[in-house]
Motif scaffolding. Structure first.
Motif, PDB file in Angstrom:
ATOM      1  N   GLN A 294      58.204  27.942  44.487  1.00 56.73           N
ATOM      2  CA  GLN A 294      57.062  27.774  45.371  1.00 56.73           C
ATOM      3  C   GLN A 294      56.139  27.683  45.317  1.00 56.73           C
ATOM      4  N   ALA A 295      55.056  26.757  45.950  1.00 59.79           N
ATOM      5  CA  ALA A 295      53.514  26.099  46.522  1.00 59.79           C
ATOM      6  C   ALA A 295      53.536  26.957  46.661  1.00 59.79           C
ATOM      7  N   GLU A 296      51.483  27.540  46.482  1.00 62.18           N
ATOM      8  CA  GLU A 296      50.534  28.072  46.917  1.00 62.18           C
ATOM      9  C   GLU A 296      49.453  26.370  46.939  1.00 62.18           C
ATOM     10  N   ASP A 319      49.899  31.700  49.475  1.00 60.49           N
ATOM     11  CA  ASP A 319      50.261  31.731  48.323  1.00 60.49           C
ATOM     12  C   ASP A 319      51.207  31.263  48.133  1.00 60.49           C
ATOM     13  N   HIS A 320      52.041  30.970  47.237  1.00 61.34           N
ATOM     14  CA  HIS A 320      52.916  31.283  46.376  1.00 61.34           C
ATOM     15  C   HIS A 320      54.418  32.105  47.763  1.00 61.34           C
ATOM     16  N   ASP A 321      53.709  32.893  48.875  1.00 60.15           N
ATOM     17  CA  ASP A 321      54.562  34.010  49.545  1.00 60.15           C
ATOM     18  C   ASP A 321      54.639  33.769  51.292  1.00 60.15           C
ATOM     19  N   SER A 322      53.846  32.085  50.454  1.00 61.63           N
ATOM     20  CA  SER A 322      53.671  31.308  52.027  1.00 61.63           C
ATOM     21  C   SER A 322      52.606  32.669  53.193  1.00 61.63           C
ATOM     22  N   ILE A 361      52.208  25.270  41.537  1.00 65.21           N
ATOM     23  CA  ILE A 361      54.002  25.266  41.510  1.00 65.21           C
ATOM     24  C   ILE A 361      54.476  26.930  40.546  1.00 65.21           C
ATOM     25  N   TRP A 362      54.931  27.807  41.340  1.00 66.12           N
ATOM     26  CA  TRP A 362      55.019  28.966  41.004  1.00 66.12           C
ATOM     27  C   TRP A 362      57.019  28.701  40.670  1.00 66.12           C
ATOM     28  N   TRP A 370      57.111  35.724  39.091  1.00 68.74           N
ATOM     29  CA  TRP A 370      56.709  34.257  38.747  1.00 68.74           C
ATOM     30  C   TRP A 370      56.012  34.146  38.505  1.00 68.74           C
ATOM     31  N   LYS A 372      53.529  30.270  37.445  1.00 64.37           N
ATOM     32  CA  LYS A 372      52.319  29.275  37.374  1.00 64.37           C
ATOM     33  C   LYS A 372      52.787  28.392  36.386  1.00 64.37           C
TER      34      LYS A 372
END
Length: 863
Positions: A294-296, A319-322, A361-362, A370, A372
């Motif tokens: 997932q991307a932040e 954040d990485h949870d969108s 990137i996570w 998760w 990083k």
């Protein structure tokens, strides 16, 4: 401790070396005499006899069995300094095991110390083996940034000696190898340069396993971790002196690791948008990562491309949870797996600057959390927001122009042909003045006044004072017309005027920003003028008069090209004797200003305060009178006239000045001529005596009766041999007989008296040391004219006479000597009397002594 001799040193043996390796045995010498560069001989022995190997100074020193190896360079000497060499043996064999002796030929004056030293060398077999994982020589690993990888190598030794292994993992980037992490022969972990922080955080580890394996573990791999990795193993043995010695080293390449860098870029370069439009930017993450991640994403704004993240402004983040942070005019959306879009609606001029995004990137861990693995920031993108400029013209005209000085001037600045303006646009004006010079000279414009976005008036340097006084009025007549009015225009206001209309746009935060400036054509303010002319004529009313009479003169003024002038008059005199208060020789006597106010200027004669009069006879005629004129009033008299014209605000301004012809006062008399001298019968006196100084006035020419002349006499002293100090007033006697004495610090006293009509005596009673110096008198004669008026003659100063004060030594010591002799005599007589009385009555003792025969011996009591 006091002995000194040559010392030859070699390492303490035995030296354990591995067959097939290169061996270097050092030898040094110290505390020697002779030349600084010393020579060395090396010999070898397996049992008892030594065989010569090589020498630094004798080429024939080598024995036959070593000549081939020395000739091939397998055995050689390597000098490290003047007093040290190394014996180098390449590819050492078991036959080379034995004793090696280093000798130095003597260069000393006396034989002291040792001249050779021996060391035992032991050659062991090669038992070290190094191999990669699963016997593969090398592998290739292709990873993404942030991944982890592990590398293994195996190292064993079958050496008969007690040796230790030193394992080092190295990476090659370019042509050189650099250390990553080592397990030393002493059992310590040692990170390489630049890997200390990652070793402490646990991202880089070195573990040992079964079958003598050594595993390198690298977490959070970055692009700098790419390259060829090898395992470098060295074998160490502890020497006889307790130090560790490396006896051999082997390496094997394990793997080649390539790291795919994760880049963050914005799809567009420089962007230009128009105000009120939308700004669309996309942040792309370049990665070949195939697993779950997932991307932040965070978008930043800064005014400068060199600002850091701490200085930049965070616009929006995901954040990485969108989960996207909240914003009204800015939105962030996920376009695809690696693209994130930033949309800024209704952009403003203040939105111009630099935009960049930061992506992290996570990846998921085994426990479901998760982690990083990588974080990158894109290069900034320049965004320029172009303001919406309204279209309009500016027209300047003069509704009132001056024809004469002090007339009003009015200029109107009007906005015309306004197009494409919105409700959030307002206009302000700035007024400028430019002086017009002959020729092509360029003069910069000067700001008279301007307005800010709130229509507040901001005066410039040129018009500040006149605007505050109300002489310049700025106003807004209508929505499209601004006015500038000069109440009283002067010659300095002639020149070019122009106005600048500024358009202001309202931003989202209700602030106003200037978007456009339009200047008008210039308007020239000018009127024809003629030079002012002023003529002053002085007339002497009485052609001849004598001292004591009234002097009278008139000044007539005529002017041209001056509007309703008024005049101020000043009477000046140029006297033959320069006045102290007027260094240029001109004395200002009396003045009358344009409002007919009379003022005495430099007229300081208190006895004739009302002796001068200046009055206005007509609008352009003035009369000056001087009553009871004195001979000291002789000189040239003029009228200085200044023409004034009415200015703005009821003020008068100076137009032009004029000077009249001179009128001379010259008294043609045949009166007496006075001279003054100073005389003293005894200019040298002793302290305490009286000094007599005479001031004698002599008269030449026409004789006068004593009642028709009088004198003011002042005595002065200069306390120096040369006349280089300020004179001090001692005393003065005026013509009425009043004596005035100056302030004195000493005990001496002064007296001043008139002893005859022409003689004045100054006496100094009880002279002291400080009464010495040059003394002179200053005499002011007064003569009564035939009309009975006393006339003051010029001051006369006598030539000074030097008064010397001496000390009478005999009189000074007479009384102290008499008193001293008397006291000494009295005290001596008293001392004699006391001594006589004491011996007579107080200390007398009678001694009864028995008579003794001379023939007998003296009694024992006489001892």
């Amino acid at each position: 401790a006091f002995c000194r001799g040559r010392i030859v040193r070699v390492p303490k043996g035995p030296l354990i070396r591995v067959v097939g390796t290169e061996v270097a045995i050092p030898c040094s010498v110290s505390d020697y005499d002779g030349p600084s560069e010393q020579n060395f001989d090396w010999e070898f022995s397996r049992d008892t006899d030594f065989v010569r190997i090589v020498s630094t100074w004798d080429s024939t020193f080598t024995s036959e069995e070593y000549q081939k190896r020395v000739g091939r360079g397998d055995i050689k000497l390597r000098r490290s300094s003047n007093d040290a060499v190394e014996l180098v043996i390449r590819n050492i064999q078991p036959a080379d095991q034995g004793r090696y002796k280093c000798s130095t030929p003597s260069t000393d004056a006396t034989v002291q110390g040792n001249y050779d030293a021996e060391v035992q060398v032991k050659v062991i077999s090669d038992g070290l083996s190094v191999s990669g994982s699963k016997a593969r020589s090398s592998t290739s690993l292709r990873l993404s940034e942030g991944d982890s990888f592990k590398l293994r190598c195996s190292a064993t030794t079958t050496s008969p000696e007690h040796t230790h292994l030193h394992v080092t993992w190295q990476v090659r980037s370019g042509s050189s190898w650099r250390d990553v992490l080592s397990l030393t022969h002493e059992g310590k972990f040692q990170p390489g340069p630049g890997y200390e922080e990652r070793y402490r955080s646990g991202d880089i580890r070195l573990d040992t396993g079964a079958n003598d394996t050594y595993r390198l573990s690298v977490s959070q791999a970055s692009s700098a971790d790419g390259g060829a990795y090898r395992c470098l193993v060295s074998e160490w043995v502890r020497g006889a002196d307790g130090s560790w010695q490396k006896i051999q080293e082997k390496s094997v390449e394990i793997a080649t690791v390539s790291i795919q860098r994760t880049d963050v870029v914005i799809s567009t370069s420089n962007v230009s948008v128009t105000e009120r439009d939308s700004l669309d930017l996309t942040c792309n993450i370049t990665t070949d990562r195939s697993g779950i991640f997932q991307a932040e994403v965070m978008w930043y704004f800064s005014a400068s491309p060199d600002d850091t993240l701490s200085d930049a402004q965070l616009l929006l983040s995901m954040d990485h949870d969108s989960v996207v942070s909240d914003s009204t005019l800015i939105s962030l959306s996920h376009v695809d797996r690696n693209s994130y879009r930033l949309l800024v609606r209704d952009v403003d001029v203040e939105d111009s600057g630099y935009y960049f995004c930061e992506a992290a990137i996570w990846v998921p861990l085994h426990n479901g959390s998760w982690h990083k693995v990588v974080e990158r920031t894109s290069a900034p993108v320049s965004v320029v927001v172009t303001a919406l400029e309204p279209d309009y013209d500016v027209y300047l005209n003069a509704s009132k122009t001056p024809k004469f000085s002090d007339d009003p001037t009015e200029l109107n600045c009007r906005i015309t042909n306004v197009q494409d303006t919105e409700a959030n646009i307002r206009f302000t004006v700035s007024w400028y003045y430019r002086q017009r010079l002959p020729g092509d000279d360029v003069v910069p414009e000067e700001l008279l006044a301007s307005m800010d976005a709130d229509w507040a008036l901001l005066p410039g340097d040129r018009g500040r004072e006149r605007i505050q006084n109300g002489e310049i009025i700025l106003s807004k007549k209508s929505a499209d017309t601004f006015s500038l009015r000069i109440q009283w225009t002067s010659e300095s206001d002639r020149g070019d005027y122009f106005c600048v209309i500024s358009a202001w746009s309202r931003h989202r935060n209700n602030s106003w920003v200037k978007s456009k400036d339009v200047a008008s054509a210039s308007v020239n303010i000018f009127w024809a003028t003629q030079d002012y002319t002023l003529t002053v004529e002085a007339v002497k009313l009485k052609p001849f008069f004598v001292a004591g009479h009234t002097f009278e003169m008139t000044c007539k003024v005529s002017s041209k090209n001056i509007k309703t002038p008024r005049y101020s008059v000043l009477i000046t005199a140029e006297k033959p004797l320069t006045d102290q208060s007027s260094p240029n020789g001109t004395t200002r006597i009396i003045s009358l200003n344009q409002d007919s106010v009379v003022r005495l200027e430099d007229w300081t004669d208190q006895t004739r305060v009302d002796g001068v009069v200046l009055e206005k006879v007509q609008e352009n005629e003035f009369r000056y009178r001087m009553y009871q004129t004195q001979i000291s009033d002789a000189g040239l008299y003029r009228c200085v006239v200044t023409a004034w014209s009415p200015g703005g605000g009821g003020m008068w301004r100076e137009a032009v000045n004029g000077l009249s012809n001179p009128i001379q006062i010259d008294f043609q008399t045949s009166g007496p001529v006075f001279n003054v001298s100073v005389h003293s019968d005894s200019p040298t006196i002793y302290q305490g005596e009286v000094a007599d100084l005479l001031c004698i006035v002599t008269m030449e020419g026409m004789p006068l009766e004593p009642d028709d002349m009088s004198f003011d006499v002042s005595w002065f002293a200069v306390r120096s041999f040369a006349l280089d100090r300020e004179p001090i007033l001692l005393a003065s006697l005026d013509r009425r007989g009043i004596v005035t004495q100056g302030r004195r610090n000493g005990s001496s006293e002064l007296s001043l008296e008139r002893i005859s009509p022409l003689e004045f005596r100054l006496r100094v009673h009880g002279c002291e040391d400080h009464d010495f110096g040059n003394h002179y008198c200053l005499v002011t004669p007064w003569v009564r004219s035939a009309t009975g008026v006393w006339q003051r003659e010029p001051d006369i100063r006598a030539k000074p006479i030097f008064l010397s004060v001496k000390m009478d030594v005999l009189n000074a010591f007479k009384y102290p000597l008499l008193i001293g002799v008397g006291l000494a005599t009295a005290i001596g007589l008293l001392s004699c009397l006391i001594g006589y009385c004491s011996s007579r009555w107080c200390c007398k003792k009678e001694v009864q002594e028995t008579r003794r025969e001379r023939r007998r011996l003296m009694s024992m009591e006489m001892d």
